[in-house]
Write a protein that holds these residues in place. Structure first.
Motif, PDB file in Angstrom:
ATOM      1  N   ARG A  83       2.811 -23.364  41.829  1.00  0.00           N
ATOM      2  CA  ARG A  83       1.501 -24.021  41.919  1.00  0.00           C
ATOM      3  C   ARG A  83       1.654 -25.465  42.353  1.00  0.00           C
ATOM      4  N   PHE A  84       2.562 -26.189  41.701  1.00  0.00           N
ATOM      5  CA  PHE A  84       2.756 -27.609  41.994  1.00  0.00           C
ATOM      6  C   PHE A  84       3.154 -27.823  43.447  1.00  0.00           C
ATOM      7  N   ASN A  85       4.154 -27.085  43.916  1.00  0.00           N
ATOM      8  CA  ASN A  85       4.650 -27.292  45.272  1.00  0.00           C
ATOM      9  C   ASN A  85       3.587 -26.986  46.319  1.00  0.00           C
ATOM     10  N   THR A  86       2.802 -25.947  46.076  1.00  0.00           N
ATOM     11  CA  THR A  86       1.735 -25.587  47.019  1.00  0.00           C
ATOM     12  C   THR A  86       0.653 -26.658  47.055  1.00  0.00           C
ATOM     13  N   LEU A  87       0.214 -27.094  45.870  1.00  0.00           N
ATOM     14  CA  LEU A  87      -0.876 -28.068  45.816  1.00  0.00           C
ATOM     15  C   LEU A  87      -0.418 -29.457  46.256  1.00  0.00           C
ATOM     16  N   LEU A  88       0.855 -29.783  46.061  1.00  0.00           N
ATOM     17  CA  LEU A  88       1.359 -31.061  46.563  1.00  0.00           C
ATOM     18  C   LEU A  88       1.311 -31.083  48.080  1.00  0.00           C
ATOM     19  N   SER A  89       1.715 -29.994  48.714  1.00  0.00           N
ATOM     20  CA  SER A  89       1.660 -29.913  50.172  1.00  0.00           C
ATOM     21  C   SER A  89       0.217 -30.019  50.671  1.00  0.00           C
ATOM     22  N   MET A  90      -0.683 -29.316  49.998  1.00  0.00           N
ATOM     23  CA  MET A  90      -2.094 -29.368  50.376  1.00  0.00           C
ATOM     24  C   MET A  90      -2.658 -30.766  50.175  1.00  0.00           C
ATOM     25  N   GLY A  91      -2.295 -31.412  49.058  1.00  0.00           N
ATOM     26  CA  GLY A  91      -2.797 -32.751  48.773  1.00  0.00           C
ATOM     27  C   GLY A  91      -2.303 -33.776  49.774  1.00  0.00           C
ATOM     28  N   ASN A  92      -1.039 -33.679  50.159  1.00  0.00           N
ATOM     29  CA  ASN A  92      -0.494 -34.598  51.154  1.00  0.00           C
ATOM     30  C   ASN A  92      -1.180 -34.423  52.499  1.00  0.00           C
ATOM     31  N   LEU A  93      -1.403 -33.162  52.899  1.00  0.00           N
ATOM     32  CA  LEU A  93      -2.080 -32.887  54.163  1.00  0.00           C
ATOM     33  C   LEU A  93      -3.516 -33.418  54.125  1.00  0.00           C
ATOM     34  N   GLU A  94      -4.188 -33.195  53.010  1.00  0.00           N
ATOM     35  CA  GLU A  94      -5.562 -33.670  52.852  1.00  0.00           C
ATOM     36  C   GLU A  94      -5.625 -35.192  53.002  1.00  0.00           C
ATOM     37  N   HIS A  95      -4.689 -35.893  52.383  1.00  0.00           N
ATOM     38  CA  HIS A  95      -4.666 -37.358  52.474  1.00  0.00           C
ATOM     39  C   HIS A  95      -4.401 -37.809  53.906  1.00  0.00           C
ATOM     40  N   GLN A  96      -3.471 -37.152  54.597  1.00  0.00           N
ATOM     41  CA  GLN A  96      -3.153 -37.523  55.972  1.00  0.00           C
ATOM     42  C   GLN A  96      -4.356 -37.335  56.891  1.00  0.00           C
ATOM     43  N   VAL A  97      -5.092 -36.240  56.676  1.00  0.00           N
ATOM     44  CA  VAL A  97      -6.285 -35.986  57.487  1.00  0.00           C
ATOM     45  C   VAL A  97      -7.337 -37.065  57.244  1.00  0.00           C
ATOM     46  N   LYS A  98      -7.529 -37.431  55.978  1.00  0.00           N
ATOM     47  CA  LYS A  98      -8.511 -38.471  55.653  1.00  0.00           C
ATOM     48  C   LYS A  98      -8.137 -39.794  56.307  1.00  0.00           C
ATOM     49  N   GLN A  99      -6.854 -40.152  56.254  1.00  0.00           N
ATOM     50  CA  GLN A  99      -6.411 -41.405  56.853  1.00  0.00           C
ATOM     51  C   GLN A  99      -6.600 -41.379  58.360  1.00  0.00           C
ATOM     52  N   LEU A 100      -6.352 -40.235  58.983  1.00  0.00           N
ATOM     53  CA  LEU A 100      -6.537 -40.097  60.425  1.00  0.00           C
ATOM     54  C   LEU A 100      -8.006 -40.259  60.802  1.00  0.00           C
ATOM     55  N   ILE A 101      -8.878 -39.633  60.010  1.00  0.00           N
ATOM     56  CA  ILE A 101     -10.321 -39.750  60.275  1.00  0.00           C
ATOM     57  C   ILE A 101     -10.767 -41.197  60.145  1.00  0.00           C
ATOM     58  N   LYS A 144      -8.989 -43.841  60.637  1.00  0.00           N
ATOM     59  CA  LYS A 144      -8.457 -44.598  61.763  1.00  0.00           C
ATOM     60  C   LYS A 144      -9.302 -44.367  63.017  1.00  0.00           C
ATOM     61  N   VAL A 145      -9.664 -43.108  63.248  1.00  0.00           N
ATOM     62  CA  VAL A 145     -10.475 -42.778  64.428  1.00  0.00           C
ATOM     63  C   VAL A 145     -11.854 -43.419  64.325  1.00  0.00           C
ATOM     64  N   VAL A 146     -12.476 -43.308  63.163  1.00  0.00           N
ATOM     65  CA  VAL A 146     -13.800 -43.905  62.963  1.00  0.00           C
ATOM     66  C   VAL A 146     -13.729 -45.420  63.123  1.00  0.00           C
ATOM     67  N   GLY A 147     -12.677 -46.032  62.569  1.00  0.00           N
ATOM     68  CA  GLY A 147     -12.511 -47.468  62.685  1.00  0.00           C
ATOM     69  C   GLY A 147     -12.395 -47.922  64.124  1.00  0.00           C
ATOM     70  N   LYS A 148     -11.639 -47.190  64.927  1.00  0.00           N
ATOM     71  CA  LYS A 148     -11.489 -47.530  66.337  1.00  0.00           C
ATOM     72  C   LYS A 148     -12.808 -47.408  67.076  1.00  0.00           C
TER      73      LYS A 148
END
Length: 331
Positions: free
Chosen positions: A301-319, A321-325
């Motif tokens: 459970r931990f390993n799966t949700l950690l991967s999902m959480g990291n991906l979710e954070h990266q997507v948010k940061q990308l969005i 950055k794009v919105v800011g530009k």
């Protein structure tokens, strides 16, 4: 069964940790303006004094402990499957891989989540009992981060014709309300519930014997009653009218102060400490024991949700950055 041990995690060097653990009250007032210090270091100090729990404070998560860590620090440290993690969400996102969450607003509640009120401002200095006029209205907090509706200059301009001064109390001075007659906590002039925000400013007003004027924050409505222990406003005109009403109607002013004083007894260092004890020895401990009982399932459970959480954070940061530009290019 092994007696549980609780490790409150803060972000600091080993040298800084040694200093934090030796805090006195005066120093604490000045440093409790950062999330992990507010929620984890402060809680460690108070529970050391008000409970029999086996608590400690460190700068890293440890195996064999129930680790309590702020959401922002958990994002940095990530953790491992061998460590049980309680995420203090505060005003940040929940972290999928945490085993339990603590929140500051009841509208953040969900599975494996408990509400605990934020601590009352440490070292709070009440309104000077000799003050009789209403001449200073204040916002206690950072005014630049969207937590105050309108600008400081606008508030000053609105109140100047009425010979009322508007002031902001910045970090390190939030506790001194001795010269304040009314506290404001209006985040926006609308009916947004601001469901990640705490009722802390209302607690401070109650403890300082000062009337509070707030917006439609769900946290205020969860603990207070508009018209009885604080005033609720939606527009700038309503805010100014409320301030003038408190200036001119001593009975209303006294009513809010007296009702607030009674409410303050429900939210003290002792009562909030007991809330922490109840949660840590109740649902958190229950979740910890369930985690111990199924190590292989919990690891997956931990390993799966950690991967999902990291991906979710990266997507948010990308969005972001794009919105800011796009916003910069549109200016």
């Amino acid at each position: 069964m092994t007696f549980p041990r609780y490790n409150f995690v803060i972000d600091c060097t080993d040298a800084a940790l040694a200093e934090y653990l030796r805090l006195d009250t005066e120093t604490a007032v000045k440093i409790y303006t950062r999330g992990d210090l507010n929620w984890c270091l402060q809680t460690y100090h108070i529970l050391s004094k008000h409970s029999s729990l086996a608590v400690q404070c460190s700068n890293k998560m440890l195996p064999g402990f129930i680790n309590i860590i702020h959401s922002d620090q958990l994002l940095q440290q990530k953790g491992q499957a061998s460590k049980f993690i309680v995420c203090v969400r505060a005003d940040y996102p929940g972290r999928r891989w945490a085993h339990y969450h603590l929140v500051q607003n009841k509208n953040q509640l969900g599975p494996n989540t408990s509400f605990i009120p934020h601590w009352v401002q440490p070292g709070l200095i009440k309104r000077d009992a000799n003050r009789t006029a209403v001449s200073r209205v204040a916002y206690a907090g950072e005014a630049f981060n969207g937590n105050l509706a309108g600008t400081v200059d606008t508030w000053k301009q609105l109140l100047a014709p009425h010979n009322i001064q508007f002031v902001t109390l910045s970090g390190g001075s939030w506790h001194d309300l001795s010269s304040i007659d009314i506290l404001l906590g209006i985040r926006s002039f609308d009916e947004q519930p601001h469901n990640t925000k705490p009722p802390t400013k209302l607690f401070g007003a109650w403890h300082a014997n000062i009337p509070f004027i707030g917006g439609h924050d769900s946290a205020f409505k969860q603990v207070g009653v508009p018209g009885e222990d604080y005033l609720l406003v939606t527009t700038p005109d309503e805010a100014i009218a409320a301030i003038l009403k408190l200036r001119d109607d001593q009975a209303l002013y006294n009513k809010l102060v007296q009702n607030g004083r009674r409410k303050a007894t429900l939210y003290t260092e002792e009562t909030i400490a007991q809330a922490w004890v109840d949660v840590l020895t109740g649902p958190v401990l229950q979740r910890y024991r369930a985690w111990l009982a199924k190590p292989f399932l919990e690891q997956a459970r931990f390993n799966t949700l950690l991967s999902m959480g990291n991906l979710e954070h990266q997507v948010k940061q990308l969005i972001k950055k794009v919105v800011g530009k796009k916003m910069k290019s549109a200016i």
